[in-house]
Design a protein around this motif. Structure first.
Motif, mmCIF file in Angstrom:
data_model
loop_
_atom_site.group_PDB
_atom_site.id
_atom_site.type_symbol
_atom_site.label_atom_id
_atom_site.label_comp_id
_atom_site.label_asym_id
_atom_site.label_seq_id
_atom_site.Cartn_x
_atom_site.Cartn_y
_atom_site.Cartn_z
ATOM 1 N N GLU A 114 0.942 -1.527 -0.165
ATOM 2 C CA GLU A 114 0.071 0.183 0.028
ATOM 3 C C GLU A 114 1.035 1.298 -0.156
ATOM 4 O O GLU A 114 0.570 2.323 -0.750
ATOM 5 C CB GLU A 114 -0.899 -0.231 0.886
ATOM 6 C CG GLU A 114 -2.279 -1.079 1.113
ATOM 7 C CD GLU A 114 -1.433 -2.684 1.082
ATOM 8 O OE1 GLU A 114 -0.299 -2.737 2.318
ATOM 9 O OE2 GLU A 114 -2.133 -3.314 1.233
ATOM 10 N N SER A 115 1.738 1.291 0.574
ATOM 11 C CA SER A 115 2.273 2.234 1.232
ATOM 12 C C SER A 115 3.620 2.630 -0.249
ATOM 13 O O SER A 115 3.967 3.848 -0.332
ATOM 14 C CB SER A 115 3.719 2.725 2.326
ATOM 15 O OG SER A 115 4.387 1.296 2.008
ATOM 16 N N ASP A 148 9.056 14.381 19.679
ATOM 17 C CA ASP A 148 8.330 14.566 19.921
ATOM 18 C C ASP A 148 7.046 13.597 18.269
ATOM 19 O O ASP A 148 5.909 12.949 18.614
ATOM 20 C CB ASP A 148 7.880 16.400 19.079
ATOM 21 C CG ASP A 148 6.068 16.361 18.510
ATOM 22 O OD1 ASP A 148 4.985 16.510 19.411
ATOM 23 O OD2 ASP A 148 5.688 16.144 17.576
ATOM 24 N N PHE A 149 7.507 13.298 17.346
ATOM 25 C CA PHE A 149 7.619 12.438 17.021
ATOM 26 C C PHE A 149 7.252 11.012 17.288
ATOM 27 O O PHE A 149 6.275 10.233 17.383
ATOM 28 C CB PHE A 149 8.012 11.830 15.943
ATOM 29 C CG PHE A 149 8.362 10.792 14.934
ATOM 30 C CD1 PHE A 149 7.445 10.426 13.760
ATOM 31 C CD2 PHE A 149 9.100 9.619 15.021
ATOM 32 C CE1 PHE A 149 6.965 9.384 12.961
ATOM 33 C CE2 PHE A 149 8.611 8.189 14.095
ATOM 34 C CZ PHE A 149 7.741 8.188 13.411
ATOM 35 N N VAL A 190 -0.792 4.964 12.658
ATOM 36 C CA VAL A 190 -0.101 5.405 12.622
ATOM 37 C C VAL A 190 0.575 5.978 11.273
ATOM 38 O O VAL A 190 1.187 5.612 11.736
ATOM 39 C CB VAL A 190 0.373 3.681 12.761
ATOM 40 C CG1 VAL A 190 2.065 3.600 12.552
ATOM 41 C CG2 VAL A 190 0.128 3.401 14.617
ATOM 42 N N ALA A 191 -0.521 5.436 10.258
ATOM 43 C CA ALA A 191 0.233 6.351 8.812
ATOM 44 C C ALA A 191 0.231 7.591 9.050
ATOM 45 O O ALA A 191 0.814 7.904 8.065
ATOM 46 C CB ALA A 191 -0.730 5.740 8.106
ATOM 47 N N ALA A 192 -1.126 7.909 9.853
ATOM 48 C CA ALA A 192 -0.704 9.253 9.716
ATOM 49 C C ALA A 192 0.058 10.067 9.829
ATOM 50 O O ALA A 192 0.860 11.063 9.892
ATOM 51 C CB ALA A 192 -2.290 10.149 10.265
ATOM 52 N N VAL A 193 0.330 9.021 11.177
ATOM 53 C CA VAL A 193 2.178 10.493 12.577
ATOM 54 C C VAL A 193 3.266 9.710 11.731
ATOM 55 O O VAL A 193 4.065 10.862 11.405
ATOM 56 C CB VAL A 193 1.524 8.805 13.260
ATOM 57 C CG1 VAL A 193 3.365 9.250 14.125
ATOM 58 C CG2 VAL A 193 0.495 9.564 14.289
ATOM 59 N N VAL A 194 3.399 8.876 10.686
ATOM 60 C CA VAL A 194 4.308 8.687 10.216
ATOM 61 C C VAL A 194 4.384 9.544 9.191
ATOM 62 O O VAL A 194 5.520 9.688 9.018
ATOM 63 C CB VAL A 194 4.472 7.533 9.330
ATOM 64 C CG1 VAL A 194 6.005 6.884 8.557
ATOM 65 C CG2 VAL A 194 4.777 5.999 10.661
ATOM 66 N N GLU A 195 3.272 10.116 8.030
ATOM 67 C CA GLU A 195 2.739 10.952 6.705
ATOM 68 C C GLU A 195 3.488 12.067 7.406
ATOM 69 O O GLU A 195 3.854 13.082 6.697
ATOM 70 C CB GLU A 195 1.535 10.984 6.468
ATOM 71 C CG GLU A 195 1.873 9.223 5.805
ATOM 72 C CD GLU A 195 -0.036 9.500 5.315
ATOM 73 O OE1 GLU A 195 -0.632 9.964 5.339
ATOM 74 O OE2 GLU A 195 -0.284 8.658 4.651
#
Length: 1050
Positions: free
Chosen positions: A550-551, A616-617, A635-640
């Motif tokens: 997906e990514s 922070d991340f 989780v995907a939103a934080v990585v993005e």
């Protein structure tokens, strides 16, 4: 592990609103308003409507109905128990609540009881063999007996004996292979220590030890899955964390723990389970996923594994994804079977005519059956991966400058110079032992400094951003166990190998080693690089984001030990990275250029993080991972949030080395009129690159990548979008394919078959076999499946013709296949030369055997019509047996040595193979021609003998039978296109046998008559009249309308 396997196949039945803008494929708009169950049956219902009614029943529907009834009875007799989730206690098989299947392989088709009935069924399901059985059995009835019993039972018994011996040999070989596999010894851990057990004795709950003498960081191992999913790269597997804290292996029996696992399913890419330890307060719960499992047909490649057996025998994933072998029937057999039905009809009509001409007097029904038996000789009895998975780094592009294989030495010199300057600085400040300092970089010319710095950053990023692990072979200690790595391992370059989940990754790391920056060590939390001067650079792995379909990208956050700098590196497909990196004007164009060369491209980028930014991340990332709802999305939103305005470092191009002559072989198959579908377990990007580099998809051909779909509405829209494309190759993933086949099976297959090429990626073994069966059902074409791994076995067995390639992935495919080859390029010769010759020779042989039966039946018909339609045989006893065997058998079967063109010509002109698809070698037209030839020759032989005989009836038998034998031998000579010395030997040997046997046939012949001149000239005259016109016609046809092969041979 040899037997620890598991499977899952999930169907999503969620619906979307049916207010779609465009008309559904081949359906009315109202189709979407139907109930889902009705909707799913619409495509099949339309297909089934074509085959309904009495005509369908008579033309084969009865066989379908009988088969369905047999399948239903078989299903009732062996009801499958419902598969359920299970609780497995560590090392305690006796605690299992249910009885699980025995862990044994069984590939035999029959057992002692079913062998004879099974073989007989496979023979007599063909009409012609069943017909001969009925005729032979009828000879036990005195009123229907025509001749000696051996004249009917000897040929039938011979065929059955040969078939049974052949099947028995195959069964014994299967049994021996199964016994060898089931007798393999494994180390089982018990309370008393290690013991050896056979594979077939392994039970659910047993603790099995598997080891390989390679070192890998604690708590993990590498496995090979090539026999399961076709991928030759090694995959990292992680142990259960709770058990890693135990002081000794024997303590596994001192704890109370169990594994809760989902029921056996098909999916080889997922697993859901929990590990629970009960003897602690509080209890320890640990979730299990695919990375904690070792399936059957996988091999431990490094490390030592202690695994608890969850699934055995037929519940393992490899077995669930394997279809049972079926008895395959060639197209030629089916065509001959249809022609024999036509012959039987002609035989019955001829028999009715004979009885009618008698006036239906007396027991006419008995006479009718006797005529059917007399004419029975009219029916003949029937004698029964593209790549090497070796990646080579080909191209590095920095935007303003590009490096290829011939300029890699320039990169190496830049790396050597960069780290030499770094180590020459005084050991103070933040640049010690790390990257070149800004002060150092300022000493050279400005242009050179810029290029050198960019090359250094690009190579460093490639050396750090991956999931590769260096593996070193370890030495066994005195007690046989692996000793500590520090004391016993050789860390030299010669002893190091790289392993990763993708060969692309290994190719990149090997390339960085070749230019001077070497990965020497890695564990779960750190990795070390060695510079050209031998200095070790250490980095802490703070976070790693693995690649997903997906990514389409993977990332890693590292902290350099010497400087404390935190850097986020990322690499991925250009479609995913284009929106992540800073603006540039060269990336899209260069990606297109590399893709056209068949290279796999990766975009590499980086982002420097401050300590505050990373903290922070990390806080937000850990919070997202603890979420109960929508964890993946959060989780995907934080990585993005990190993936913004990243610095573009370089573009890499890696080539997957093709096997020898793959491109010309695929071109050969296309020119022969063969459509090619590539079914692979590779990722979409990998499959697309292979399709381009192998020229399965031509350079100027468009590719339609089917978007991921999860429900009916999405599939509908995407199929409509695909329908508008013309002359483009299709690339589709296994998940999307499953959705399309669930709702739009007929429409999808119809559209896909119009494509010049189709690539199905991420296919499970079951899906591969399903696609083959779909093509058979919807196109009525013959299918050929080619594979080289255990994951291809189901597909090979489902196809009409299965070809196995012996390669790096073992011999499972070749053992299950109909034909076995060692390289992909041999397929061209197998099909164009051997396949074509086999079909043409078998067609000629089949028609000639029919001619041999029809000509003698014609003579019988003429004889009976002249002698008051009496149902009396013309030739009896040994004459009939000899005619079917030693007098004509060898020349007829020597036709299998005939060839119309040389092998080199067949490979040079693959269009010759395309002629076979038109059915000109064996069709009703050629069949009728042979019928006319048989009627003409049979009439000439019989009438000629009746006209020329003088006094006694025995002279008619002698003249006609001798002329018949000579005619058959001359007809074989007429049919041959290229003479072989064995053909000449067969002709003269058969003639010699007949002449020698005349001395012993005084029961049938007048020996004083056959040695006179009248006999010789009468036989010669009749034979000449029966054969000469056919020779003249053949000469005129070759002169004025030559076949295509004769033009080439001349």
């Amino acid at each position: 592990m040899h037997r620890m396997s598991y499977c899952s196949f999930r169907y999503s039945l969620e619906d979307e609103p049916s207010n779609l803008d465009e008309m559904p494929l081949m359906m009315s708009e109202e189709g979407f308003e139907n109930d889902e169950s009705d909707y799913q049956t619409l495509p099949r219902a339309r297909v089934n409507q074509r085959h309904s009614g009495l005509a369908w029943f008579l033309l084969g529907g009865w066989k379908v109905l009988c088969g369905s009834c047999c399948d239903c009875l078989a299903h009732i007799c062996r009801r499958k128990k419902e598969l359920k989730a299970r609780t497995v206690w560590l090392g305690c098989p006796e605690k299992c609540e249910e009885k699980y299947p025995k862990n044994a392989i069984k590939n035999q088709k029959y057992n002692i009881i079913t062998f004879v009935p099974g073989v007989l069924y496979q023979q007599f399901k063909f009409f012609l063999n069943l017909y001969f059985l009925v005729v032979a059995c009828s000879q036990f009835v005195p009123s229907l007996k025509i001749g000696y019993l051996y004249t009917y039972w000897a040929p039938l018994g011979f065929v059955l004996a040969v078939t049974m011996v052949r099947e028995a040999v195959d069964e014994v070989r299967r049994y021996q292979r199964d016994k060898e596999m089931n007798s393999q010894l494994y180390s089982k851990l018990t309370v008393r220590g290690k013991i050896q057990v056979k594979s077939s004795d392994i039970q659910v709950g047993d603790l099995i030890i598997v080891e390989k003498s390679f070192c890998v960081f604690p708590g993990s191992c590498f496995i090979r899955t090539d026999q399961l999913d076709g991928e030759t790269d090694w995959k990292l597997k992680v142990a259960v964390g709770c058990t890693q804290r135990l002081p000794a292996v024997g303590d596994l029996f001192s704890i109370s723990a169990y594994v809760y696992a989902q029921k056996p399913q098909l999916d080889i890419h997922s697993f859901e389970g929990n590990f629970t330890r009960e003897d602690t307060d509080p209890q320890i719960h640990e979730s299990l996923s695919i990375e904690n499992t070792l399936w059957a047909s996988t091999v431990v490649a490094s490390g030592t594994v202690i695994g608890v057996v969850i699934y055995t025998g037929k519940e393992t994933r490899s077995v669930l994804n394997t279809s049972y072998a079926k008895n395959k029937v060639g197209l030629l057999d089916l065509e001959l079977n249809r022609l024999t039905k036509a012959l039987f009809l002609a035989q019955v009509v001829l028999s009715v005519v004979m009885v009618a001409l008698q006036g239906f007097v007396g027991p006419w029904f008995r006479n009718l059956f006797r005529f059917v038996v007399l004419f029975s000789y009219i029916i003949p009895i029937r004698y029964s991966t593209l790549t090497q998975n070796e990646m080579i780094f080909k191209r590095l592009h920095l935007g303003t400058v590009s490096y290829g294989t011939d300029t890699m030495d320039e990169i190496q010199s830049h790396i050597v110079q960069s780290y030499a300057q770094a180590t020459s600085q005084p050991p103070s400040g933040s640049a010690t032992g790390a990257t070149p300092s800004r002060k150092t970089q300022a000493s050279g010319p400005k242009v050179r400094k810029s290029v050198s710095s960019r090359i250094h950053e690009a190579v460093k990023a490639i050396a750090l951003c991956h999931n590769v692990t260096p593996v070193y072979e370890s030495h066994a200690g005195v007690n046989g166990e692996t000793e500590s790595a520090e004391a016993d391992q050789d860390f030299s370059d010669d002893n190091r190998t790289y392993q990763a989940s993708s060969p692309d990754e290994v190719a990149l790391v090997r390339w960085t080693e070749s230019v001077g920056l070497t990965l020497v060590n890695r564990d779960l939390t750190s990795l070390q690089l060695k510079t050209p001067s031998g200095q070790i650079l250490s980095f802490y792995i703070l976070q790693i984001f693995p690649f997903t379909s997906e990514s389409k990208r993977m990332g890693i956050i590292v902290r350099e030990e010497s400087t404390g700098d935190i850097t986020f590196y990322m690499k991925g497909a250009d479609v995913a990275m284009a929106s992540i990196v800073q603006y540039n004007d060269w990336l899209e164009e260069e990606c297109g250029n590399m893709a056209r060369e068949g290279l796999r491209t990766l975009v590499v980028a980086k982002k420097c993080l401050s300590e505050e930014q990373y903290q922070d991340f990390e806080n937000r990332y850990n919070q997202a991972k603890l979420s109960i709802h929508d964890r993946t999305l959060k989780v995907a939103a934080v990585v993005e949030s990190l993936e913004r305005e990243m610095e573009l470092l370089c573009l890499t191009g890696v080539e997957d080395q093709l096997q020898a002559d793959v491109r010309p072989t695929l071109e050969l198959l296309r020119n022969a009129g063969i459509k090619i579908w590539m079914l692979t377990g590779d990722k979409l990007e990998t499959a697309t690159c292979i399709a381009k580099s192998s020229h399965l998809v031509s350079r100027n051909q468009d590719i339609h990548v089917f978007r991921p779909v999860s429900n009916r509405g999405e599939a509908h829209l995407e199929l409509n979008a695909f329908r508008r494309k013309h002359d483009c190759a299709l690339v589709i993933s296994g998940d999307s394919l499953e959705v399309c086949l669930r709702y739009y099976e007929h429409e999808f297959v119809e559209l896909a078959c119009q494509c010049p090429a189709v690539v199905c990626c991420r296919c499970s073994p079951t899906q591969k076999a399903q696609i083959v069966r779909l093509l058979q059902q919807h196109t009525a074409n013959r299918t050929c499946a080619i594979g080289d791994g255990g994951n291809d076995v189901s597909m090979i067995q489902a196809a009409d013709c299965g070809i196995g390639i012996e390669g790096k992935e073992g011999k499972q495919a070749s053992l299950a296949a109909d034909f076995s080859i060692t390289q992909f390029k041999h397929i061209g010769r197998l099909l164009m030369v051997h396949g074509r010759n086999s079909y043409k020779r078998s067609a000629a042989l089949g028609q000639f055997v029919m001619h041999r039966g029809m000509i003698i039946s014609t003579m019988q018909a003429v004889f009976s019509s002249i002698f008051y339609f009496a149902s009396v045989p013309l030739y009896q006893g040994f004459l009939m047996v000899g005619y079917a065997t030693i007098y004509t058998m060898f020349p007829v079967f020597s036709l299998v040595l005939d060839q119309d063109v040389k092998p080199e010509m067949a490979l040079l002109y693959p269009e010759l193979y395309k002629d076979l698809t038109k059915g000109r070698s064996l069709s009703f037209k050629t069949f009728l021609i042979w019928v006319l030839i048989s009627v003409y020759q049979g009439g000439i032989l019989m009438y000629g003998a009746l006209v020329l005989f003088e006094s006694e009836f025995v002279h008619v038998v002698a003249i006609s039978f001798t002329a018949l034998i000579l005619t058959e031998l001359l007809m074989v000579a007429l049919t041959i296109r290229t003479w072989h010395w064995l053909m000449v030997v067969a002709e003269f040997f058969s003639l010699g046998c007949y002449l020698a046997s005349l001395a012993f046939l005084n029961e049938y012949f007048d020996l004083s008559f056959i040695t006179t001149w009248p006999f010789l000239w009468k036989v010669s005259a009749i034979t000449l009249v029966s054969c000469l016109p056919l020779y003249i016609i053949k000469y005129l046809k070759r002169k004025f309308s030559p076949p295509s092969y004769s033009k080439l041979s001349s």
